[in-house]
Design a protein around this motif. Structure first.
Motif, PDB file in Angstrom:
ATOM      1  N   GLU A   1       7.238  -1.800   4.588  1.00 15.20           N
ATOM      2  CA  GLU A   1       6.752  -0.720   5.458  1.00 15.20           C
ATOM      3  C   GLU A   1       6.730  -1.170   6.917  1.00 15.20           C
ATOM      4  O   GLU A   1       6.465  -2.339   7.219  1.00 15.20           O
ATOM      5  CB  GLU A   1       5.349  -0.308   5.001  1.00 15.20           C
ATOM      6  N   VAL A   2       6.992  -0.187   7.806  1.00 15.74           N
ATOM      7  CA  VAL A   2       6.819  -0.391   9.237  1.00 15.74           C
ATOM      8  C   VAL A   2       5.775   0.613   9.703  1.00 15.74           C
ATOM      9  O   VAL A   2       5.887   1.820   9.411  1.00 15.74           O
ATOM     10  CB  VAL A   2       8.126  -0.198  10.022  1.00 15.74           C
ATOM     11  N   ALA A   3       4.753   0.131  10.378  1.00 10.78           N
ATOM     12  CA  ALA A   3       3.673   1.003  10.838  1.00 10.78           C
ATOM     13  C   ALA A   3       3.304   0.646  12.269  1.00 10.78           C
ATOM     14  O   ALA A   3       3.486  -0.491  12.719  1.00 10.78           O
ATOM     15  CB  ALA A   3       2.456   0.872   9.929  1.00 10.78           C
ATOM     16  N   MET A   4       2.805   1.657  12.971  1.00  8.04           N
ATOM     17  CA  MET A   4       2.324   1.449  14.330  1.00  8.04           C
ATOM     18  C   MET A   4       0.802   1.586  14.309  1.00  8.04           C
ATOM     19  O   MET A   4       0.262   2.584  13.825  1.00  8.04           O
ATOM     20  CB  MET A   4       2.898   2.489  15.286  1.00  8.04           C
ATOM     21  N   PHE A   5       0.106   0.548  14.811  1.00  7.61           N
ATOM     22  CA  PHE A   5      -1.354   0.576  14.889  1.00  7.61           C
ATOM     23  C   PHE A   5      -1.765   0.692  16.355  1.00  7.61           C
ATOM     24  O   PHE A   5      -1.354  -0.115  17.200  1.00  7.61           O
ATOM     25  CB  PHE A   5      -1.964  -0.693  14.283  1.00  7.61           C
ATOM     26  N   LYS A   6      -2.547   1.736  16.616  1.00  5.48           N
ATOM     27  CA  LYS A   6      -3.084   1.933  17.956  1.00  5.48           C
ATOM     28  C   LYS A   6      -4.491   1.350  17.973  1.00  5.48           C
ATOM     29  O   LYS A   6      -5.360   1.792  17.211  1.00  5.48           O
ATOM     30  CB  LYS A   6      -3.112   3.419  18.289  1.00  5.48           C
ATOM     31  N   MET A   7      -4.710   0.342  18.814  1.00  2.00           N
ATOM     32  CA  MET A   7      -5.971  -0.408  18.781  1.00  2.00           C
ATOM     33  C   MET A   7      -6.708  -0.339  20.113  1.00  2.00           C
ATOM     34  O   MET A   7      -6.110  -0.553  21.182  1.00  2.00           O
ATOM     35  CB  MET A   7      -5.708  -1.882  18.456  1.00  2.00           C
ATOM     36  N   LYS A   8      -7.991  -0.051  20.025  1.00  2.46           N
ATOM     37  CA  LYS A   8      -8.878  -0.217  21.162  1.00  2.46           C
ATOM     38  C   LYS A   8      -9.031  -1.724  21.438  1.00  2.46           C
ATOM     39  O   LYS A   8      -8.776  -2.552  20.552  1.00  2.46           O
ATOM     40  CB  LYS A   8     -10.245   0.401  20.860  1.00  2.46           C
ATOM     41  N   PRO A   9      -9.439  -2.103  22.639  1.00  2.00           N
ATOM     42  CA  PRO A   9      -9.548  -3.545  22.958  1.00  2.00           C
ATOM     43  C   PRO A   9     -10.393  -4.333  21.957  1.00  2.00           C
ATOM     44  O   PRO A   9     -10.058  -5.485  21.634  1.00  2.00           O
ATOM     45  CB  PRO A   9     -10.184  -3.543  24.351  1.00  2.00           C
ATOM     46  N   GLN A  10     -11.485  -3.728  21.436  1.00  2.00           N
ATOM     47  CA  GLN A  10     -12.358  -4.458  20.514  1.00  2.00           C
ATOM     48  C   GLN A  10     -11.704  -4.728  19.162  1.00  2.00           C
ATOM     49  O   GLN A  10     -12.243  -5.448  18.343  1.00  2.00           O
ATOM     50  CB  GLN A  10     -13.681  -3.709  20.307  1.00  2.00           C
ATOM     51  N   MET A  11     -10.519  -4.122  18.931  1.00  2.00           N
ATOM     52  CA  MET A  11      -9.806  -4.357  17.674  1.00  2.00           C
ATOM     53  C   MET A  11      -8.735  -5.435  17.824  1.00  2.00           C
ATOM     54  O   MET A  11      -8.156  -5.859  16.829  1.00  2.00           O
ATOM     55  CB  MET A  11      -9.161  -3.058  17.177  1.00  2.00           C
ATOM     56  N   HIS A  12      -8.444  -5.851  19.049  1.00  2.00           N
ATOM     57  CA  HIS A  12      -7.485  -6.961  19.204  1.00  2.00           C
ATOM     58  C   HIS A  12      -8.163  -8.093  19.972  1.00  2.00           C
ATOM     59  O   HIS A  12      -9.247  -8.542  19.590  1.00  2.00           O
ATOM     60  CB  HIS A  12      -6.152  -6.490  19.808  1.00  2.00           C
ATOM     61  N   TYR A  13      -7.547  -8.566  21.036  1.00  2.00           N
ATOM     62  CA  TYR A  13      -8.075  -9.753  21.719  1.00  2.00           C
ATOM     63  C   TYR A  13      -9.322  -9.471  22.544  1.00  2.00           C
ATOM     64  O   TYR A  13      -9.984 -10.394  23.010  1.00  2.00           O
ATOM     65  CB  TYR A  13      -6.994 -10.369  22.607  1.00  2.00           C
ATOM     66  N   GLY A  14      -9.653  -8.192  22.725  1.00  2.00           N
ATOM     67  CA  GLY A  14     -10.848  -7.851  23.474  1.00  2.00           C
ATOM     68  C   GLY A  14     -12.117  -7.904  22.644  1.00  2.00           C
ATOM     69  O   GLY A  14     -13.216  -7.680  23.172  1.00  2.00           O
ATOM     70  N   GLU A  15     -11.988  -8.225  21.351  1.00  2.00           N
ATOM     71  CA  GLU A  15     -13.162  -8.333  20.478  1.00  2.00           C
ATOM     72  C   GLU A  15     -14.067  -9.470  20.964  1.00  2.00           C
ATOM     73  O   GLU A  15     -13.596 -10.548  21.333  1.00  2.00           O
ATOM     74  CB  GLU A  15     -12.722  -8.609  19.038  1.00  2.00           C
ATOM     75  N   GLU A  16     -15.354  -9.222  20.946  1.00  2.00           N
ATOM     76  CA  GLU A  16     -16.299 -10.275  21.310  1.00  2.00           C
ATOM     77  C   GLU A  16     -16.209 -11.406  20.289  1.00  2.00           C
ATOM     78  O   GLU A  16     -16.219 -11.172  19.077  1.00  2.00           O
ATOM     79  CB  GLU A  16     -17.717  -9.706  21.338  1.00  2.00           C
ATOM     80  N   ASP A  17     -16.087 -12.635  20.762  1.00  2.00           N
ATOM     81  CA  ASP A  17     -15.935 -13.820  19.905  1.00  2.00           C
ATOM     82  C   ASP A  17     -14.698 -13.708  19.011  1.00  2.00           C
ATOM     83  O   ASP A  17     -14.721 -14.071  17.826  1.00  2.00           O
ATOM     84  CB  ASP A  17     -17.179 -14.026  19.032  1.00  2.00           C
ATOM     85  N   CYS A  18     -13.616 -13.200  19.580  1.00  2.00           N
ATOM     86  CA  CYS A  18     -12.362 -13.091  18.814  1.00  2.00           C
ATOM     87  C   CYS A  18     -11.912 -14.486  18.370  1.00  2.00           C
ATOM     88  O   CYS A  18     -11.824 -15.404  19.196  1.00  2.00           O
ATOM     89  CB  CYS A  18     -11.278 -12.441  19.672  1.00  2.00           C
ATOM     90  N   PRO A  19     -11.616 -14.692  17.057  1.00  2.00           N
ATOM     91  CA  PRO A  19     -11.253 -16.033  16.571  1.00  2.00           C
ATOM     92  C   PRO A  19      -9.831 -16.454  16.917  1.00  2.00           C
ATOM     93  O   PRO A  19      -9.461 -17.607  16.713  1.00  2.00           O
ATOM     94  CB  PRO A  19     -11.432 -15.904  15.060  1.00  2.00           C
ATOM     95  N   VAL A  20      -9.011 -15.516  17.422  1.00  2.00           N
ATOM     96  CA  VAL A  20      -7.613 -15.820  17.729  1.00  2.00           C
ATOM     97  C   VAL A  20      -7.487 -16.056  19.235  1.00  2.00           C
ATOM     98  O   VAL A  20      -7.946 -15.223  20.037  1.00  2.00           O
ATOM     99  CB  VAL A  20      -6.695 -14.655  17.302  1.00  2.00           C
ATOM    100  N   PRO A  21      -6.897 -17.173  19.646  1.00  2.00           N
ATOM    101  CA  PRO A  21      -6.741 -17.456  21.084  1.00  2.00           C
ATOM    102  C   PRO A  21      -5.931 -16.360  21.784  1.00  2.00           C
ATOM    103  O   PRO A  21      -4.953 -15.843  21.233  1.00  2.00           O
ATOM    104  CB  PRO A  21      -6.002 -18.794  21.109  1.00  2.00           C
TER     105      PRO A  21
END
Length: 650
Positions: free
Chosen positions: A133-153
């Motif tokens: 499958e190919v899908a497009m995810f539209k994310m608010k900042p808190q769902m990607h690197y803008g999440e507080e204490d994001c574990p991914v650099p």
């Protein structure tokens, strides 16, 4: 390009919700539990990922289907997911991508759901996808690197405060074995193997191996013959060896190795520049090679596989064994000094394990063989014939090799269903064997025999008073034999504990008092020893000669300790501070003398002879102990005699 239509990926959604034709439809998937009338037996502890999922709010993560996938299953925790990812701004500008056409390396991302550090949007979104499958995810900042204490650099210059589109192609997913905690080595099983035994150091391994880079480029073709290597010798990359160490015979697997675990080796000398390598491996065969002592001196190498599963079908417990063997000297000619097929009229050797009837190294290796197995054992002299009856054509100090075939073995008789008399007869046979081993100085083996019977006795329940008395007497006898073995082995504390088991059941047991007294004396606890010897006389006048002799030996030993101590302390308090070091040297020397004297004086017993330990109450050599341990509690009297009543020992 058709404008994507998104729907909300909710907190509990596991599959895509049917798309609506209207633009940016917001749908929240809420799964109500209709069976609230019961509570689960045990609440599962909340993981860090579960806590992160609670941050998801309606509208923060939207999904649009770009290309349908295949199959019916979705990824779940523990699965390795392999996917391409392209990140765009809402107006279509590519920010980051794994695809080469968008400036990436062309290497898809590999994560293990529930174990890898992932963006919250992907952690929630990928489990809704199907393979391909190919899908497009539209994310608010808190769902990607803008999440507080994001574990991914966060990548440099990344617009982490912006709402972004993540285009994901789920290439594959499957169950994965995590070989190391940092996920640097993973294994995907393609075809299950046979049995459960896996290679380990220093096994000899043959495997079909090919390798590709993360972007699919072939860098190592499968050879015509399986690749041979010795496990633990760095002959394959470290990560590959770690993965093969989890495989069984005939297993096929893909082993994913990141650059941290790619080490140069004869198989793959050049590893510079590779981010990760995928190894296709089929474990053709491996030969069990065991370093029995851990120092390379006693090695067992399997030449022919046996029948059954290792080690469950090995004669680990004392058994009657039947073997053919050929003994050879480890010289240039490999001189054969004995062959059962030639020198024993073709008859195999039969022996009972655990009885010291063959060299120790021989028995250690046979216990780890399967019926029908042939093994080559190389053995140092101290585990071969230096401590065993040496064949006439084997020189002293010779290293030897045995080629051994285990024809079969019989397990010891099961006592279940035996009547009391038969149980006691079986116990007597084992006890007599233990006595023989004790006489031969094989105290560890003798102790094992006595302890075996004591373990079996835990399941014996005498039915009559007469049987109960016989049972108690026999059990006490075995505990005292164990105590004698511990004493001979220099383990005074354990000897005392064994005697205590007898005295707990029979407080007036004279022989237990005597043996415990000898153990106390060997340990330097003179007051306790004296108490036991004096108690012997009170309980049984007939024991007075033995007790008196023991008290005399005790007194002599005390006097010797005091004499040595007086000599050592003489002039101690006249020393100046600068001379203390000389006194310390003298202390150590005298301490050694006292320890030697203790060992000498505690040998033997009131009666001499070669009787087994349950006939004769003999003591053992004392373990080496410090001089001050021997000195106390007589030290207090000694200080008083020297005129230092008010001296405090710091």
């Amino acid at each position: 390009m058709t404008k994507p239509v998104f729907h909300f990926v909710g907190l509990t959604s596991s599959k895509s919700i049917a798309l609506q034709p209207s633009e940016f439809q917001l749908t929240m998937a809420v799964e109500e539990d209709t069976a609230q009338s019961y509570l689960p037996p045990k609440k599962k502890s909340e993981s860090e990922d579960d806590k992160r999922r609670k941050k998801i709010v309606p509208g923060s993560l939207m999904k649009a289907l770009m290309r349908p996938g295949g199959g019916e299953s979705n990824p779940s925790d523990g699965d390795q997911v392999i996917y391409h990812c392209t990140v765009r701004t809402l107006d279509g500008v590519v920010v980051d991508s794994t695809r080469s056409e968008h400036g990436g390396k062309g290497i898809p991302i590999r994560n293990v759901l529930g174990k890898s550090k992932m963006l919250l949007g992907l952690l929630e979104g990928i489990p809704t996808m199907l393979k391909g499958e190919v899908a497009m995810f539209k994310m608010k900042p808190q769902m990607h690197y803008g999440e507080e204490d994001c574990p991914v650099p966060v990548p440099s210059s990344f617009p982490k405060e912006d709402e972004l589109h993540f285009e994901i192609e789920l290439i594959d997913f499957s169950k994965a074995k995590v070989v190391c905690d940092d996920l640097g080595v993973l294994k995907k099983v393609v075809h299950e193997g046979q049995g459960w035994e896996s290679p380990r150091e220093p096994y000899e391994v043959r495997a079909w191996i090919s390798a590709k880079t993360g972007d699919g480029k072939l860098i190592l073709s499968q050879a015509e013959e399986p690749y041979f290597f010795i496990f633990g010798k760095s002959e394959v990359p470290k990560g590959l060896e770690m993965g093969i160490g989890t495989m069984s015979r005939k297993e096929k697997a893909v082993i994913y190795v990141t650059k941290e675990y790619l080490t140069p080796s004869p198989l793959l000398p050049e590893i510079e520049g590779y981010e990760e390598i995928h190894f296709d491996v089929e474990l053709a065969h491996f030969i069990q090679v065991r370093d029995m002592l851990g120092d390379g001196r006693l090695i067992k190498r399997r030449l022919q596989d046996g029948k059954g599963e290792f080690p469950m079908d090995c004669p680990l417990h004392d058994s009657l064994l039947r073997v053919h063997y050929k003994g050879m000297l480890l010289n240039e000619e490999k001189t054969v000094f004995y062959d059962t097929r030639v020198d024993n009229q073709g008859e195999p050797l039969e022996f009972s394990s655990g009885e010291g009837l063959v060299p120790e190294g021989f028995e250690m290796c046979v216990r780890l063989m399967l019926p029908g197995e042939v093994a080559l054992v190389t053995c140092p002299p101290d585990y071969a014939y230096d401590k065993f009856s040496r064949p006439p054509n084997v020189p002293e100090g010779a290293h030897v090799a045995w080629e051994i075939e285990l024809l079969g073995f019989e397990m010891p008789k099961d006592w279940t269903g035996l009547n009391f008399q038969n149980i006691m007869d079986e116990a007597e046979k084992i006890r007599v064997t233990g006595n023989r081993l004790f006489k031969e100085g094989k105290f560890e083996l003798a102790k094992a025999k006595y302890e075996k019977v004591l373990r079996e006795f835990n399941h014996v329940n005498p039915q009559t008073d007469e049987d109960g008395k016989v049972f108690l007497d026999t059990r006490n006898l075995l505990h005292l034999n164990v105590a004698a073995c511990f004493l001979k082995m220099g383990e005074c504390k354990k000897s005392i504990e064994a005697c205590n088991k007898v005295l707990d059941a029979t407080p007036v047991h004279v022989k237990a008092l005597y043996r415990r007294g000898m153990a106390y004396m060997a340990a330097g606890d003179f007051e306790e020893a004296r108490s036991d010897f004096q108690m012997m006389i009170k309980i049984d006048k007939s024991s007075e000669p033995d007790a008196t002799a023991a008290l005399a030996k005790l007194k002599k030993q005390e006097q010797e300790v005091e004499r040595k101590a007086r000599k050592q302390f003489k002039g101690l308090f006249d020393k100046k501070p600068g001379e203390i070091s000389e006194v310390q040297v003298e202390e150590r020397a005298v301490g050694d003398e006292i320890g030697d004297e203790n060992r000498k004086n505690s040998e033997g017993s009131p009666s001499e002879g070669d009787e087994p330990p349950d006939v004769q109450a003999d003591a053992a050599a004392a373990p080496p102990v410090g001089w001050f341990y021997n000195l106390w509690p007589t030290g207090r009297r000694l200080f008083s005699a020297l005129g230092f009543q008010r001296c405090t020992i710091l």
